[in-house]
Design an enzyme around this catalytic site. Structure first.
Site, short mmCIF file in Angstrom:
data_model
loop_
_atom_site.label_atom_id
_atom_site.label_comp_id
_atom_site.label_asym_id
_atom_site.label_seq_id
_atom_site.Cartn_x
_atom_site.Cartn_y
_atom_site.Cartn_z
N SER A 161 0.83 -1.19 0.00
CA SER A 161 0.00 0.00 0.00
C SER A 161 0.86 1.25 0.00
CB SER A 161 -0.91 0.02 1.23
OG SER A 161 -1.80 -1.07 1.23
N GLY B 186 -2.96 -0.28 -4.32
CA GLY B 186 -1.89 0.21 -3.46
C GLY B 186 -1.24 1.48 -3.94
N PRO C 119 -7.59 -0.04 -7.28
CA PRO C 119 -7.24 1.13 -6.47
C PRO C 119 -8.40 1.57 -5.58
CG PRO C 119 -7.79 1.81 -8.69
CD PRO C 119 -7.85 0.30 -8.68
N TYR D 280 -0.07 3.07 12.31
CA TYR D 280 1.04 3.03 11.38
C TYR D 280 2.03 4.18 11.53
CZ TYR D 280 -2.65 0.34 9.03
OH TYR D 280 -3.67 -0.52 8.75
N CYS E 141 -8.53 8.17 26.06
CA CYS E 141 -7.69 7.83 27.21
C CYS E 141 -6.49 6.98 26.78
CB CYS E 141 -8.52 7.09 28.25
SG CYS E 141 -9.89 8.07 28.90
#
Length: 476
Positions: free
Chosen positions: A238, A274, A317, A367, A394
């Site tokens: 990706s 990707g 895509p 990520y 939190c």
């Protein structure tokens, strides 16, 4: 004479100190994004303030014209590029990026198929009146119910992800009295998102089958009368900015494709998706037209070397179509300065808290994704200040934008917009801390169209089996 601001020692090396922290980089923001006479952000000729007042915040906003233009450009680019080398191309919109009934209708109207990965996504596409023959069904663990639904509702293709699925799909197709079109997902050993083009054939991942098992498995597929083998499928990663990985993966797949031709037709090759987008000005993805042309040239060259015809090509895509046209609008709540020691010197990190967070954008926490943000309700002449945009959850990792320069006078009540959130943000949204998921609204030519309504606390309570809506204190 005022002193020019200097870059913060806390800023990542890629983040440039802007001359004007109000500017909207065209490579990052939707094509219609602009500032109005009062300095407010406008998308699709609708101001962020108007949208926030009508729909609340946080709010996902989709520039419909931008998404439609990218979908059309993608389909036309691949059709044209592969027609030039003597074959055809299909474009499937990857629904996992963002899917709603409205968006599925846009894609069908524009001539794209839809790629789904669950019964839920499949039902959304069907609710949009998408022809099931134009839908591809993915997934590494499709349930028996999902397989049965796909087969019996006439799904165009099912991507087989394992040896076991061959029998499951074949048996269901036999019971339904149909011949189901299938593709076989293959691990080519290419990981373009990390540039590991020469990975070993021993793939340690949950998707697909190794290249070395393909011929045996295709023989099993061809041995089942209820299955119709379309070809191989591969997805290499990706957020890919160039075509080197696609070309290398295609080369490996086509070598196997050639051997498979000895046992029967192999009409298609699906290279997945990707294709990357710009989340910041530092990102420089290859334009989709160039990607299509380069992929077509590489595939044509490989097929010529192998002495085989060029198969029909399919791509899937999602992010590159819907990602750039989406923004998220928040309201700023708290602003807090934290002093950080950097090699014995004090540096300031300004925390800007907004009314959402990892419940509406999980990508930063998952990520370490980078994003671009701007004040959306006004412009400012204040100097740029390094900030970290955080949510209200939190978790210390509840970060929306890890590092950005915004005007130093950013304050509670300001609207803040984060760019390029059209893909995967709503798809990954959640109810952590019992926050309802935001609404999604499309904007175009000064008009708004609600795609997905906001979840309320009452919606969340209705799912609680012990909730009594007649009791005192019930949510309204």
């Amino acid at each position: 004479m005022p002193v020019s601001p200097s870059a913060s020692p806390l800023a990542p090396t890629w983040l440039r100190l802007p001359d004007d922290p109000n500017l909207l980089a065209p490579s990052v923001w939707p094509s219609s994004a602009a500032r109005d006479a009062d300095g407010g952000l406008v998308v699709g000729e609708v101001s962020a303030r108007t949208l926030a007042d009508e729909y609340g915040t946080p709010l996902y906003v989709i520039d419909e014209a931008d998404v439609r233009e990218r979908a059309t450009a993608t389909r036309e680019a691949f059709e044209s590029a592969f027609a030039a080398v003597g074959t055809s191309a299909k474009v499937y919109y990857a629904g996992k990026a963002f899917l709603s009934v409205g968006v599925a209708r846009w894609m069908a109207e524009l001539g794209l198929g839809i790629d789904v990965a669950s019964l839920g996504e499949f039902m959304v596409a069907l609710a949009a009146d998408v022809d099931p023959a134009r839908i591809g069904f993915h997934g590494n663990n499709k349930s028996l119910g999902e397989i049965a639904s796909g087969v019996r509702m006439g799904v165009g293709s099912i991507v087989l992800d394992s040896r076991l699925e061959i029998d499951r799909v074949a048996d269901e197709a036999a019971r339904a009295g149909v011949r189901q079109k299938v593709r076989l997902r293959v691990n080519s050993g290419v990981h373009a998102s990390t540039h590991e083009f020469l990975a070993t054939s021993h793939e340690d991942q949950k998707f697909g089958v190794p290249l070395g098992e393909v011929e045996e498995l295709v023989a099993l597929i061809r041995g089942r009368d209820s299955l119709d083998f379309l070809g191989l499928h591969c997805h290499i990663g990706s957020q890919i900015f160039d075509t080197g990985g696609f070309s290398e993966s295609a080369r490996r797949l086509l070598a196997v494709h050639k051997r498979l031709l000895d046992g029967g037709p192999v009409p298609e090759l699906n290279l997945g998706g990707g294709f990357g987008i710009a989340y910041t000005e530092n990102d420089d993805p290859t334009p989709i037209g160039a990607i299509a042309r380069q992929m077509a040239a590489a595939i044509a060259e490989t097929c010529a070397e192998l002495g085989i015809g060029i198969p029909a090509i399919a791509v899937e895509p999602g992010r590159s179509i819907v990602g750039p046209g989406g923004i998220t609008v928040y309201e700023v709540g708290m602003v807090k300065d934290v002093t950080v020691d950097v090699d014995g010197l004090d540096a300031t990190r300004r925390y800007v808290s907004v009314d959402g967070g990892m419940s509406d954008n999980l990508r930063t926490a998952l990520y370490g994704a980078d994003y671009t943000a701007r004040i959306a309700s006004r412009v400012s002449t204040a100097a740029p200040q390094l900030v970290r945009v955080v949510g209200k959850h939190c978790e210390s990792g509840d970060i929306v934008v890890g590092a950005e320069y915004l005007p130093a006078d950013i304050a509670p009540g300001d609207l803040l917009a984060v760019a390029a959130t059209g893909a995967y943000c709503w798809s990954l949204s959640n109810n952590y801390n019992y926050l309802g998921r935001p609404a999604v609204v499309a904007v175009r030519d000064g008009e708004t169209h609600l795609l997905i309504r906001r979840e309320t606390e009452a919606d969340l309570l209705r799912r609680d089996a012990d909730f009594d809506p007649t009791a005192d204190g019930s949510a309204r």
